[in-house]
Design a protein around this motif. Structure first.
Motif, PDB file in Angstrom:
ATOM      1  N   GLU A 165      79.933  32.173 -68.249  1.00  0.00           N
ATOM      2  CA  GLU A 165      81.127  32.759 -67.200  1.00  0.00           C
ATOM      3  C   GLU A 165      82.500  31.713 -67.679  1.00  0.00           C
ATOM      4  OE1 GLU A 165      82.496  33.766 -62.918  1.00  0.00           O
ATOM      5  OE2 GLU A 165      80.463  33.064 -63.272  1.00  0.00           O
ATOM      6  N   GLY A 166      82.046  30.465 -67.821  1.00  0.00           N
ATOM      7  CA  GLY A 166      83.275  29.410 -67.837  1.00  0.00           C
ATOM      8  C   GLY A 166      83.948  29.880 -69.301  1.00  0.00           C
ATOM      9  N   VAL A 167      83.139  29.868 -70.330  1.00  0.00           N
ATOM     10  CA  VAL A 167      83.640  30.265 -71.489  1.00  0.00           C
ATOM     11  C   VAL A 167      84.398  31.386 -71.743  1.00  0.00           C
ATOM     12  CG1 VAL A 167      83.114  30.555 -74.050  1.00  0.00           C
ATOM     13  CG2 VAL A 167      81.883  28.805 -72.692  1.00  0.00           C
ATOM     14  N   LEU A 168      83.758  32.500 -71.127  1.00  0.00           N
ATOM     15  CA  LEU A 168      84.546  33.910 -70.830  1.00  0.00           C
ATOM     16  C   LEU A 168      86.121  33.949 -70.290  1.00  0.00           C
ATOM     17  CD1 LEU A 168      81.493  36.190 -69.900  1.00  0.00           C
ATOM     18  CD2 LEU A 168      82.558  36.213 -72.061  1.00  0.00           C
ATOM     19  N   LEU A 197      85.997  25.030 -63.165  1.00  0.00           N
ATOM     20  CA  LEU A 197      87.484  24.533 -63.295  1.00  0.00           C
ATOM     21  C   LEU A 197      87.883  24.774 -64.639  1.00  0.00           C
ATOM     22  CD1 LEU A 197      87.901  21.311 -61.066  1.00  0.00           C
ATOM     23  CD2 LEU A 197      88.612  23.532 -60.674  1.00  0.00           C
ATOM     24  N   LEU A 198      89.091  25.193 -64.973  1.00  0.00           N
ATOM     25  CA  LEU A 198      89.639  25.565 -66.300  1.00  0.00           C
ATOM     26  C   LEU A 198      90.970  24.361 -66.090  1.00  0.00           C
ATOM     27  CD1 LEU A 198      89.651  26.725 -69.140  1.00  0.00           C
ATOM     28  CD2 LEU A 198      91.118  28.607 -68.138  1.00  0.00           C
ATOM     29  N   MET A 199      91.053  23.594 -67.196  1.00  0.00           N
ATOM     30  CA  MET A 199      92.097  22.478 -67.262  1.00  0.00           C
ATOM     31  C   MET A 199      92.719  22.462 -68.428  1.00  0.00           C
ATOM     32  SD  MET A 199      91.621  20.930 -64.158  1.00  0.00           S
ATOM     33  CE  MET A 199      92.673  19.365 -64.376  1.00  0.00           C
ATOM     34  N   LEU A 200      94.221  22.281 -68.347  1.00  0.00           N
ATOM     35  CA  LEU A 200      95.027  22.254 -69.530  1.00  0.00           C
ATOM     36  C   LEU A 200      95.598  20.838 -69.448  1.00  0.00           C
ATOM     37  CD1 LEU A 200      96.318  23.201 -72.178  1.00  0.00           C
ATOM     38  CD2 LEU A 200      98.029  24.369 -70.642  1.00  0.00           C
ATOM     39  N   VAL A 237      93.475  27.657 -79.647  1.00  0.00           N
ATOM     40  CA  VAL A 237      92.440  27.451 -80.651  1.00  0.00           C
ATOM     41  C   VAL A 237      91.623  26.212 -80.105  1.00  0.00           C
ATOM     42  CG1 VAL A 237      93.807  27.966 -82.579  1.00  0.00           C
ATOM     43  CG2 VAL A 237      93.939  25.559 -81.908  1.00  0.00           C
ATOM     44  N   GLY A 238      92.065  25.246 -79.368  1.00  0.00           N
ATOM     45  CA  GLY A 238      91.163  24.131 -79.007  1.00  0.00           C
ATOM     46  C   GLY A 238      90.553  24.614 -77.382  1.00  0.00           C
ATOM     47  N   LEU A 239      89.167  24.339 -77.429  1.00  0.00           N
ATOM     48  CA  LEU A 239      88.301  24.535 -76.201  1.00  0.00           C
ATOM     49  C   LEU A 239      87.200  23.743 -76.066  1.00  0.00           C
ATOM     50  CD1 LEU A 239      87.674  26.034 -73.512  1.00  0.00           C
ATOM     51  CD2 LEU A 239      86.392  27.839 -75.019  1.00  0.00           C
ATOM     52  N   GLU A 240      87.260  22.735 -75.105  1.00  0.00           N
ATOM     53  CA  GLU A 240      85.980  22.018 -74.819  1.00  0.00           C
ATOM     54  C   GLU A 240      85.456  22.328 -73.571  1.00  0.00           C
ATOM     55  OE1 GLU A 240      85.272  17.193 -74.304  1.00  0.00           O
ATOM     56  OE2 GLU A 240      87.391  18.055 -74.723  1.00  0.00           O
ATOM     57  N   VAL A 241      84.029  22.382 -73.763  1.00  0.00           N
ATOM     58  CA  VAL A 241      83.100  22.795 -72.629  1.00  0.00           C
ATOM     59  C   VAL A 241      82.289  21.723 -72.119  1.00  0.00           C
ATOM     60  CG1 VAL A 241      81.514  24.547 -71.790  1.00  0.00           C
ATOM     61  CG2 VAL A 241      82.967  25.273 -73.598  1.00  0.00           C
ATOM     62  N   LEU A 300      92.374  23.348 -74.068  1.00  0.00           N
ATOM     63  CA  LEU A 300      91.741  23.896 -72.839  1.00  0.00           C
ATOM     64  C   LEU A 300      90.411  23.048 -72.480  1.00  0.00           C
ATOM     65  CD1 LEU A 300      92.302  27.482 -72.700  1.00  0.00           C
ATOM     66  CD2 LEU A 300      93.333  25.658 -71.077  1.00  0.00           C
ATOM     67  N   LYS A 301      89.977  22.752 -71.442  1.00  0.00           N
ATOM     68  CA  LYS A 301      88.848  22.178 -71.193  1.00  0.00           C
ATOM     69  C   LYS A 301      87.992  23.006 -69.810  1.00  0.00           C
ATOM     70  CE  LYS A 301      89.451  17.113 -72.269  1.00  0.00           C
ATOM     71  NZ  LYS A 301      89.356  16.021 -71.867  1.00  0.00           N
ATOM     72  N   VAL A 302      86.966  23.379 -69.948  1.00  0.00           N
ATOM     73  CA  VAL A 302      86.475  24.196 -68.728  1.00  0.00           C
ATOM     74  C   VAL A 302      84.842  23.368 -68.369  1.00  0.00           C
ATOM     75  CG1 VAL A 302      85.046  25.605 -70.573  1.00  0.00           C
ATOM     76  CG2 VAL A 302      85.458  26.414 -68.295  1.00  0.00           C
ATOM     77  N   TYR A 303      85.164  23.197 -67.062  1.00  0.00           N
ATOM     78  CA  TYR A 303      83.943  22.634 -66.357  1.00  0.00           C
ATOM     79  C   TYR A 303      83.206  23.596 -65.643  1.00  0.00           C
ATOM     80  CZ  TYR A 303      86.930  18.230 -67.243  1.00  0.00           C
ATOM     81  OH  TYR A 303      87.316  17.154 -67.528  1.00  0.00           O
ATOM     82  N   THR A 304      82.059  23.654 -65.918  1.00  0.00           N
ATOM     83  CA  THR A 304      81.150  24.412 -65.133  1.00  0.00           C
ATOM     84  C   THR A 304      79.898  23.909 -64.458  1.00  0.00           C
ATOM     85  OG1 THR A 304      79.552  25.130 -67.034  1.00  0.00           O
ATOM     86  CG2 THR A 304      81.523  26.391 -66.849  1.00  0.00           C
TER      87      THR A 304
END
Length: 254
Positions: free
Chosen positions: A207-210, A175-178, A231-235, A153-157
């Motif tokens: 908020e994006g991480v939540l 935006l939340l991208m896969l 398990v993977g998360l990039e902010v 997952l990638k989250v753009y804020t």
């Protein structure tokens, strides 16, 4: 079969590549299509037409390129009459439904819904401007192309510090991208008054991480535990000050 024991089931169709499978179904106004390259999803086209008709707009109307306006003018604080207020709420609710599937409408939708309880002349102007923007924006179509598994997952804020001229509150967006797929988009007014752009960006990041963590939990519940999704998360954020703050250890000034 198990679900029918507990619930009333309606079979809208089965999308798929086989000859007898459906290639297009309509779910709550949204159009979902099966393509050789993936799935296509289109926001309900009916609401755009009805919003334009309410203001007397058609394809000959001059469209606006901007999807929102933050400027306040004299007289904008005056409340609408009872009938006008009722009409305002109906159109704002329609825009809100359309905005769920249209990231470009999420900011004006949020602003319109803030004036639901006591709509003013200024609120009505903003709603009309959103309708003018829709004239030049015919449709929003999401493309979910087939992609390999193992995507994280990638989250753009982002935020606009003190963007609201009336309350000086900021807005958070993200935006939340896969992989190439956008799973979620949002725009919301921040509850706290941010005293700096770094603080506003920090609230947007949290908020994006939540929201991303919520999607990860859903992934675990449907059997994706241990995969990159869970398990993977990039902010990603464009504020170096907010990034520095969240990377600190111990107490800080903010």
């Amino acid at each position: 079969g198990e679900m029918k024991i507990w619930f009333e089931i309606k079979l809208r169709g089965i999308l798929g590549p086989e000859e007898g499978d459906d290639k297009e179904v309509i779910i709550l106004g949204r159009i979902v299509r099966y393509k050789s390259w993936g799935i296509e999803y289109e926001a309900d086209p009916k609401h755009r037409k009805l919003i334009m008709e309410h203001f007397g707009f058609d394809q000959t109307t001059r469209a606006l390129k901007s999807n929102g306006n933050k400027e306040e003018e004299e007289g904008d604080e005056e409340e609408l009459g009872k009938e006008e207020a009722s009409q305002y709420r109906a159109v704002a609710a329609r825009l809100n439904y359309l905005g769920q599937d249209s990231p470009d409408l999420m900011f004006p939708t949020k602003e319109a819904c803030r004036g639901m309880s006591k709509p003013t002349v200024g609120d009505h102007k903003k709603l009309k401007q959103a309708a003018k923007y829709l004239v030049g924006r015919e449709a929003v179509v999401w493309r979910y192309e087939w992609q390999d598994e193992g995507q994280s997952l990638k989250v753009y804020t982002d935020s606009d510090w003190a963007g609201c001229k009336k309350t000086r509150k900021s807005s958070s967006g993200g935006l939340l991208m896969l992989g190439k797929h956008c799973l979620r988009a949002w725009c919301s007014t921040q509850g706290a008054l941010a005293l700096s752009s770094a603080e506003a960006e920090y609230y947007a990041l949290v908020e994006g991480v939540l929201r991303a963590r919520g999607i990860q939990n859903i992934g675990r519940e449907i059997g994706m535990d241990g995969t990159e999704v869970s398990v993977g998360l990039e902010v990603l954020i464009d504020s170096s000050a907010a990034k520095s703050f969240v990377s600190k250890r111990g107490a800080g000034k903010m």
